[in-house]
Design a protein around this motif. Sequence first.
Motif, PDB file in Angstrom:
ATOM      1  N   VAL A   1       8.365  15.436  -1.660  1.00  0.00           N
ATOM      2  CA  VAL A   1       7.237  14.891  -0.887  1.00  0.00           C
ATOM      3  C   VAL A   1       7.129  15.576   0.472  1.00  0.00           C
ATOM      4  O   VAL A   1       6.117  16.172   0.800  1.00  0.00           O
ATOM      5  CB  VAL A   1       7.316  13.359  -0.715  1.00  0.00           C
ATOM      6  CG1 VAL A   1       6.131  12.860   0.125  1.00  0.00           C
ATOM      7  CG2 VAL A   1       7.321  12.673  -2.077  1.00  0.00           C
TER       8      VAL A   1
ATOM      9  N   THR B   1       2.483  16.489   3.665  1.00  0.00           N
ATOM     10  CA  THR B   1       3.558  16.866   2.755  1.00  0.00           C
ATOM     11  C   THR B   1       4.076  18.280   2.983  1.00  0.00           C
ATOM     12  O   THR B   1       5.262  18.548   2.840  1.00  0.00           O
ATOM     13  CB  THR B   1       3.126  16.688   1.287  1.00  0.00           C
ATOM     14  OG1 THR B   1       4.224  16.957   0.434  1.00  0.00           O
ATOM     15  CG2 THR B   1       1.972  17.598   0.928  1.00  0.00           C
ATOM     16  N   TRP B   2       3.215  19.225   3.344  1.00  0.00           N
ATOM     17  CA  TRP B   2       3.702  20.596   3.536  1.00  0.00           C
ATOM     18  C   TRP B   2       4.087  20.894   4.983  1.00  0.00           C
ATOM     19  O   TRP B   2       4.295  22.015   5.359  1.00  0.00           O
ATOM     20  CB  TRP B   2       2.686  21.626   3.033  1.00  0.00           C
ATOM     21  CG  TRP B   2       1.295  21.467   3.567  1.00  0.00           C
ATOM     22  CD1 TRP B   2       0.809  21.944   4.746  1.00  0.00           C
ATOM     23  CD2 TRP B   2       0.201  20.821   2.926  1.00  0.00           C
ATOM     24  NE1 TRP B   2      -0.517  21.633   4.888  1.00  0.00           N
ATOM     25  CE2 TRP B   2      -0.917  20.945   3.777  1.00  0.00           C
ATOM     26  CE3 TRP B   2       0.049  20.147   1.699  1.00  0.00           C
ATOM     27  CZ2 TRP B   2      -2.162  20.415   3.444  1.00  0.00           C
ATOM     28  CZ3 TRP B   2      -1.184  19.630   1.386  1.00  0.00           C
ATOM     29  CH2 TRP B   2      -2.268  19.752   2.242  1.00  0.00           C
TER      30      TRP B   2
ATOM     31  N   LYS C   1       3.194  24.679  -2.314  1.00  0.00           N
ATOM     32  CA  LYS C   1       2.863  23.350  -1.779  1.00  0.00           C
ATOM     33  C   LYS C   1       2.955  22.284  -2.873  1.00  0.00           C
ATOM     34  O   LYS C   1       3.509  21.204  -2.664  1.00  0.00           O
ATOM     35  CB  LYS C   1       1.443  23.347  -1.195  1.00  0.00           C
ATOM     36  CG  LYS C   1       1.292  23.978   0.175  1.00  0.00           C
ATOM     37  CD  LYS C   1      -0.168  23.885   0.609  1.00  0.00           C
ATOM     38  CE  LYS C   1      -0.388  24.500   1.980  1.00  0.00           C
ATOM     39  NZ  LYS C   1      -1.814  24.429   2.396  1.00  0.00           N
TER      40      LYS C   1
ATOM     41  N   ASP D   1       5.679  19.299  -3.073  1.00  0.00           N
ATOM     42  CA  ASP D   1       5.182  17.926  -3.019  1.00  0.00           C
ATOM     43  C   ASP D   1       5.886  17.056  -4.057  1.00  0.00           C
ATOM     44  O   ASP D   1       6.308  15.930  -3.774  1.00  0.00           O
ATOM     45  CB  ASP D   1       3.667  17.937  -3.263  1.00  0.00           C
ATOM     46  CG  ASP D   1       3.015  16.593  -2.944  1.00  0.00           C
ATOM     47  OD1 ASP D   1       3.733  15.658  -2.559  1.00  0.00           O
ATOM     48  OD2 ASP D   1       1.790  16.489  -3.084  1.00  0.00           O
TER      49      ASP D   1
END
Length: 390
Positions: free
Chosen positions: A263, A62-63, A255, A259
């Motif tokens: 996402v 995701t990051w 993060k 998210d």
Amino acid sequence: MPSLSKRTQNFTDSVIRRMTRISLKYDAINLSQGFPDFDPPHKLMDSLADTAHKGPHQYAVTWGAQNFREALAKKQEHFMGRKIDANKEIVVTCGSTEAMMAAMISVADPGDKVVVFSPFYENYAADAILSSAEPIYVSLHAPDFHFSIGELEAAFQQRPKALILCNPSNPTGKVFGYDELKIIADMAVKYDVFVITDEVYEHIVYKPYKHIYMSSLPGMYERTISCSSLSKTYSITGWRLGYIIAPPEIIERAKKVHDFLTVGAAAPLQQAAVAGLEMDDVYYADLLALYSRKRDIFLNGLEALNIRYTKPQGAYYVMVDISEFGYADDLEFCEVLARDVGVGAVPGSSFFHDDINDFIRFHFAKSEKVLTGALERLGTMRKKIKKRSR
């Protein structure tokens, strides 16, 4: 029916993107929305074609994909002059727009104040509103768009949580020098304030000016949230690949925000973009030379037409003074300009907090042929637009 949210009731659509639609309506040359009309580097396009067949086509971490973050860390280490941990100090976002939003939500609570220089890129005011923060506007004074130290300190004395700094600046093309950045940095330390930077034009800075990263100043690494993207550097505004670079404790919070906002950024585009991040310094020198030529063509043309402007030190925008035409509404002026002259621009009032209607913004990220065509049309501006008395 229940009421809609109060925080969004005063939103308008993006004036910049509205002017693109108006340009299309009148078949005007679009010098409003700032995207290039030329292809990305061949290495990137070849990499994208290869990725289309090989993948990945599913979610990345995701990051940010590991190889993308590592390539980005290596590239930014080279330019920012400090070691960057690809696992702890980077979040990859859906463009710098999301990067700025994630940064704001990560640091600001409802009711917190945020300093914004005016004129400003239109998203910043919206970011503050969506974060339930209160913007404090500090004027950048024309024609060189400098700030007053006294006005800036008065803003800091209101105990803001953060200051937003666009450097090089959209819309003015101003590049903040070391002395100016040091004043901002010293106040940020004195009043314990974060600085959120938008540095998407970091590689488009014209000689003799230089880009200085706020995070490199004494005491500023710990409180600087550096936001940027690949959009303008590699001519891939539609890929929507941005990022935040900040200390680990800030990144951990960003993060989580990222998210739940989006996402993750597109996995195949991250894979393809690694080829761009791995290009050597020759590419960035060539990019600057390309935009330097475009700037010279456009500004020399404005000069020949006796159109007043502020010379940009960075980015690819120029603020033009339209006060001679006497329009009280610069949006109306831009609509007339698109309809009767055939050139699209952005009304300056969309960037200013104060009621200022004397500027419009052009961009010159266009082919030389298009720029020459736009200048030919602008040569008819005084004949086709009737002056008014205010």
